[in-house]
Design a protein around this motif. Structure first.
Motif, PDB file in Angstrom:
ATOM      1  N   LEU A 215     142.722 116.495  -2.227  1.00 14.91           N
ATOM      2  CA  LEU A 215     142.746 115.757  -3.486  1.00 14.91           C
ATOM      3  C   LEU A 215     142.723 114.249  -3.248  1.00 14.91           C
ATOM      4  CD1 LEU A 215     145.294 117.824  -5.576  1.00 14.91           C
ATOM      5  CD2 LEU A 215     142.854 117.577  -5.990  1.00 14.91           C
ATOM      6  N   PHE A 216     143.478 113.783  -2.277  1.00 14.43           N
ATOM      7  CA  PHE A 216     143.504 112.362  -1.938  1.00 14.43           C
ATOM      8  C   PHE A 216     142.121 111.879  -1.514  1.00 14.43           C
ATOM      9  CE2 PHE A 216     144.297 108.942   1.191  1.00 14.43           C
ATOM     10  CZ  PHE A 216     144.883 108.024   0.338  1.00 14.43           C
ATOM     11  N   LEU A 217     141.439 112.656  -0.683  1.00 15.56           N
ATOM     12  CA  LEU A 217     140.096 112.278  -0.252  1.00 15.56           C
ATOM     13  C   LEU A 217     139.112 112.287  -1.412  1.00 15.56           C
ATOM     14  CD1 LEU A 217     139.888 114.168   3.155  1.00 15.56           C
ATOM     15  CD2 LEU A 217     140.155 111.710   2.791  1.00 15.56           C
ATOM     16  N   GLN A 218     139.260 113.239  -2.330  1.00 16.68           N
ATOM     17  CA  GLN A 218     138.382 113.278  -3.500  1.00 16.68           C
ATOM     18  C   GLN A 218     138.622 112.078  -4.417  1.00 16.68           C
ATOM     19  OE1 GLN A 218     135.832 115.335  -4.349  1.00 16.68           O
ATOM     20  NE2 GLN A 218     136.072 116.189  -2.324  1.00 16.68           N
ATOM     21  N   ILE A 219     139.864 111.670  -4.572  1.00 14.74           N
ATOM     22  CA  ILE A 219     140.182 110.488  -5.381  1.00 14.74           C
ATOM     23  C   ILE A 219     139.572 109.242  -4.763  1.00 14.74           C
ATOM     24  CG2 ILE A 219     142.080 108.983  -6.107  1.00 14.74           C
ATOM     25  CD1 ILE A 219     143.739 111.592  -6.459  1.00 14.74           C
ATOM     26  N   ILE A 220     139.685 109.095  -3.457  1.00 12.37           N
ATOM     27  CA  ILE A 220     139.091 107.949  -2.770  1.00 12.37           C
ATOM     28  C   ILE A 220     137.577 107.965  -2.938  1.00 12.37           C
ATOM     29  CG2 ILE A 220     138.633 106.941  -0.498  1.00 12.37           C
ATOM     30  CD1 ILE A 220     141.464 107.795   0.281  1.00 12.37           C
ATOM     31  N   HIS A 221     136.967 109.110  -2.752  1.00 15.90           N
ATOM     32  CA  HIS A 221     135.514 109.221  -2.876  1.00 15.90           C
ATOM     33  C   HIS A 221     135.059 108.861  -4.293  1.00 15.90           C
ATOM     34  CE1 HIS A 221     131.469 110.699  -2.297  1.00 15.90           C
ATOM     35  NE2 HIS A 221     131.610 111.479  -3.363  1.00 15.90           N
ATOM     36  N   LEU A 222     135.729 109.382  -5.299  1.00 16.64           N
ATOM     37  CA  LEU A 222     135.370 109.100  -6.687  1.00 16.64           C
ATOM     38  C   LEU A 222     135.592 107.624  -7.013  1.00 16.64           C
ATOM     39  CD1 LEU A 222     134.452 110.156  -9.423  1.00 16.64           C
ATOM     40  CD2 LEU A 222     136.837 110.684  -9.939  1.00 16.64           C
ATOM     41  N   GLY A 223     136.695 107.063  -6.529  1.00 18.40           N
ATOM     42  CA  GLY A 223     136.965 105.646  -6.767  1.00 18.40           C
ATOM     43  C   GLY A 223     135.903 104.752  -6.169  1.00 18.40           C
TER      44      GLY A 223
END
Length: 54
Positions: free
Chosen positions: A40-48
């Protein structure tokens, strides 16, 4: 020959990972939580990054 070795290594990775994690004293369910949080953390970074580039 090399492809066969790689295929065998791919097939044995999940059981080896589960055994290793269990031997470290952490239950599999706890590892699922940990990896879910990391994912989830990696997905948030990617989306940001994707949103801020536009």
């Amino acid at each position: 020959m090399q492809n066969e070795v790689l295929d065998m290594a791919k097939q044995s990775t999940p059981p080896v990972a589960v055994t290793t994690l269990s031997l470290m004293g952490i239950q599999l369910s706890d590892w699922v939580y940990i990896f879910t949080l990391i994912y989830l953390f990696l997905q948030i970074i990617h989306l940001g990054r994707k949103l801020f580039r536009k």
